[in-house]
Design a protein around this motif. Structure first.
Motif, short mmCIF file in Angstrom:
data_model
loop_
_atom_site.label_atom_id
_atom_site.label_comp_id
_atom_site.label_asym_id
_atom_site.label_seq_id
_atom_site.Cartn_x
_atom_site.Cartn_y
_atom_site.Cartn_z
N ALA A 1 39.55 75.08 31.92
CA ALA A 1 38.34 74.31 31.59
C ALA A 1 38.64 73.20 30.60
O ALA A 1 37.99 72.14 30.61
N GLY A 2 39.62 73.43 29.74
CA GLY A 2 40.02 72.42 28.77
C GLY A 2 41.00 71.41 29.33
O GLY A 2 41.50 70.55 28.60
N LYS A 3 41.28 71.54 30.64
CA LYS A 3 42.20 70.63 31.34
C LYS A 3 43.55 70.55 30.63
O LYS A 3 44.09 69.48 30.36
N THR A 4 44.05 71.71 30.31
CA THR A 4 45.35 71.80 29.65
C THR A 4 46.10 73.00 30.22
O THR A 4 45.66 73.63 31.17
N THR A 5 47.25 73.32 29.65
CA THR A 5 48.05 74.45 30.10
C THR A 5 48.48 75.27 28.88
O THR A 5 48.41 74.79 27.74
N PHE A 6 48.94 76.49 29.13
CA PHE A 6 49.44 77.32 28.04
C PHE A 6 50.65 76.66 27.37
O PHE A 6 50.80 76.71 26.15
N ASP A 7 51.51 76.05 28.17
CA ASP A 7 52.68 75.38 27.60
C ASP A 7 52.26 74.24 26.67
O ASP A 7 52.82 74.08 25.58
N ASP A 8 51.28 73.46 27.11
CA ASP A 8 50.81 72.35 26.28
C ASP A 8 50.19 72.86 24.98
O ASP A 8 50.40 72.28 23.91
N LYS A 9 49.42 73.93 25.08
CA LYS A 9 48.77 74.48 23.88
C LYS A 9 49.80 75.07 22.92
O LYS A 9 49.68 74.91 21.70
N TYR A 10 50.80 75.73 23.48
CA TYR A 10 51.87 76.26 22.63
C TYR A 10 52.57 75.13 21.89
O TYR A 10 52.81 75.21 20.68
N GLU A 11 52.92 74.08 22.61
CA GLU A 11 53.64 72.97 22.00
C GLU A 11 52.78 72.28 20.93
O GLU A 11 53.30 71.83 19.90
N LYS A 12 51.48 72.23 21.15
CA LYS A 12 50.59 71.59 20.18
C LYS A 12 50.55 72.35 18.86
O LYS A 12 50.67 71.77 17.78
N ILE A 13 50.40 73.67 18.93
CA ILE A 13 50.34 74.45 17.69
C ILE A 13 51.71 74.52 17.04
O ILE A 13 51.84 74.48 15.82
N ARG A 14 52.77 74.58 17.85
CA ARG A 14 54.13 74.57 17.29
C ARG A 14 54.36 73.28 16.52
O ARG A 14 54.91 73.29 15.41
N ASP A 15 53.93 72.15 17.11
CA ASP A 15 54.14 70.85 16.45
C ASP A 15 53.31 70.73 15.17
O ASP A 15 53.75 70.13 14.19
N LEU A 16 52.11 71.30 15.17
CA LEU A 16 51.28 71.28 13.96
C LEU A 16 52.00 72.02 12.84
O LEU A 16 52.08 71.54 11.70
N LEU A 17 52.53 73.18 13.16
CA LEU A 17 53.25 73.97 12.16
C LEU A 17 54.52 73.26 11.70
O LEU A 17 54.88 73.29 10.52
N ALA A 18 55.19 72.60 12.64
CA ALA A 18 56.45 71.93 12.31
C ALA A 18 56.26 70.74 11.39
O ALA A 18 57.16 70.41 10.59
N THR A 19 55.11 70.10 11.47
CA THR A 19 54.89 68.88 10.69
C THR A 19 54.05 69.10 9.44
O THR A 19 53.91 68.19 8.62
N ASP A 20 53.47 70.30 9.28
CA ASP A 20 52.62 70.55 8.11
C ASP A 20 53.35 71.47 7.14
O ASP A 20 53.19 72.70 7.18
N LYS A 21 54.13 70.86 6.27
CA LYS A 21 54.92 71.65 5.32
C LYS A 21 54.03 72.38 4.31
O LYS A 21 54.38 73.45 3.83
N SER A 22 52.88 71.78 4.01
CA SER A 22 51.95 72.43 3.09
C SER A 22 51.45 73.75 3.68
O SER A 22 51.38 74.78 2.98
N LEU A 23 51.10 73.73 4.95
CA LEU A 23 50.63 74.94 5.62
C LEU A 23 51.72 76.00 5.65
O LEU A 23 51.46 77.18 5.36
N ILE A 24 52.94 75.61 5.98
CA ILE A 24 54.06 76.56 6.00
C ILE A 24 54.26 77.17 4.61
O ILE A 24 54.50 78.37 4.47
#
Length: 311
Positions: free
Chosen positions: A50-73
């Motif tokens: 329904a969101g016109k996306t895939t599990f792979d795309d969603k995984y990569e999106k959250i992985r990239d958020l974590l990879a670029t947000d050093k404050s969150l880590i």
């Protein structure tokens, strides 16, 4: 002579206490027990389509958020240390939730903005005009009042719901054949998200004592729904509830099943997804063997090297 004999017997007994066999705790090793990923539930598949996306795309999106947000880590590491768990468990739960249940925002600040939208609103937990405060006064729930800590108290209430209310008509009122948390604690439209960790309001209430004791956040009150939503929507606070949830699962498996799951993020992520760690630990003890990951935990273990690199 008698004194010498007594002393000798005491010494032998004392030495025996150190040599008697002790049941060793089973340590669940790293990795997946299943060679292929267990089937992903249809609801998760439909939501993703329904969101016109895939599990792979969603995984990569959250992985990239974590990879670029050093404050969150940094916050993940600090929170994990407070609860005595490896931060990879929190990372795994975040990745699983945002791959299969919701889509990640582009940046952490968006979670704060969404949390702010809940502040001060006149939310309340209720079903069909009956507030949670009124419901908890029903005589069937009186037995739970002796419970002193929030986890035992809300677990008792949830058990009473399952036994006496779920799918039944009580005192002329029909109650849905659904989970306690879904009936009384999710008053918004289907698909409503609950922050970075996707913490359920009922779960937050259960963990309130541990979080208050460990992180210093105020104890939650079921009659102040806006405060509960603030706790689970605010990223900083929600990390504490995530960590407490994972800590609880690890402790339940150790104390109930004599099984240490702390070295397998796929198992802790599975339990984060399914809930019910105490019941599942008891079932494992009864049948023996090792716990197995579900589709959600399987992904975490499968991607473990990449996820560990984020830390």
């Amino acid at each position: 002579m008698k004194r010498i004999l007594i002393a000798l017997l005491f010494t032998v007994a004392w030495a025996a206490s150190f040599t008697a066999p002790v049941m060793a705790m089973t340590v669940v090793p790293e990795g997946n027990r299943n060679a292929v990923q267990p089937k992903v539930p249809g609801a998760s598949v439909r939501r993703t389509r329904a969101g016109k996306t895939t599990f792979d795309d969603k995984y990569e999106k959250i992985r990239d958020l974590l990879a670029t947000d050093k404050s969150l880590i940094g916050k993940i590491k600090s929170t994990a240390a407070s609860y005595g768990i490896d931060p990879i468990h929190i990372v795994g739960a975040i990745v699983g939730e945002h791959t299969y249940n919701v889509d990640a925002y582009d940046r952490l600040q968006s979670y704060y903005v969404k949390a702010a939208a809940y502040a001060g609103n006149a939310f309340r937990f209720a079903y069909d005009g009956e507030s949670i405060e009124e419901f908890l006064k029903r005589p069937q729930l009186a037995t739970c009042e002796a419970k002193r800590d929030s986890y035992s108290l809300w677990t008792c209430r949830e058990n009473v719901w399952e036994k006496s209310f779920r799918g039944r008509r009580v005192e002329g009122k029909a109650f849905p054949d659904n989970r306690f948390s879904a009936v009384f604690f999710q008053p918004f439209y289907a698909g409503q998200t609950f922050g970075l960790g996707q913490v359920n309001p009922l779960t937050a209430l259960m963990l309130s004592d541990m979080v208050a004791r460990t992180s210093g956040y105020p104890k939650l009150d079921e009659n102040k729904a806006a405060d509960v939503y603030d706790a689970i929507m605010d990223p900083d606070k929600s990390l504490a509830y995530m960590a407490a949830n994972i800590r609880r699962s690890i402790d339940d498996y150790k104390s109930i099943a004599d099984v240490d799951i702390s070295r397998n993020p796929g198992i802790t992520s599975t339990l984060y997804n399914t809930g019910g760690s105490a019941q599942r630990a008891a079932a494992l003890k009864a049948r023996g063997g090792l716990p197995e990951e579900n589709y959600y935990g399987w992904l975490v273990n499968d991607k473990i090297a990449e996820l560990k690199s984020l830390l």
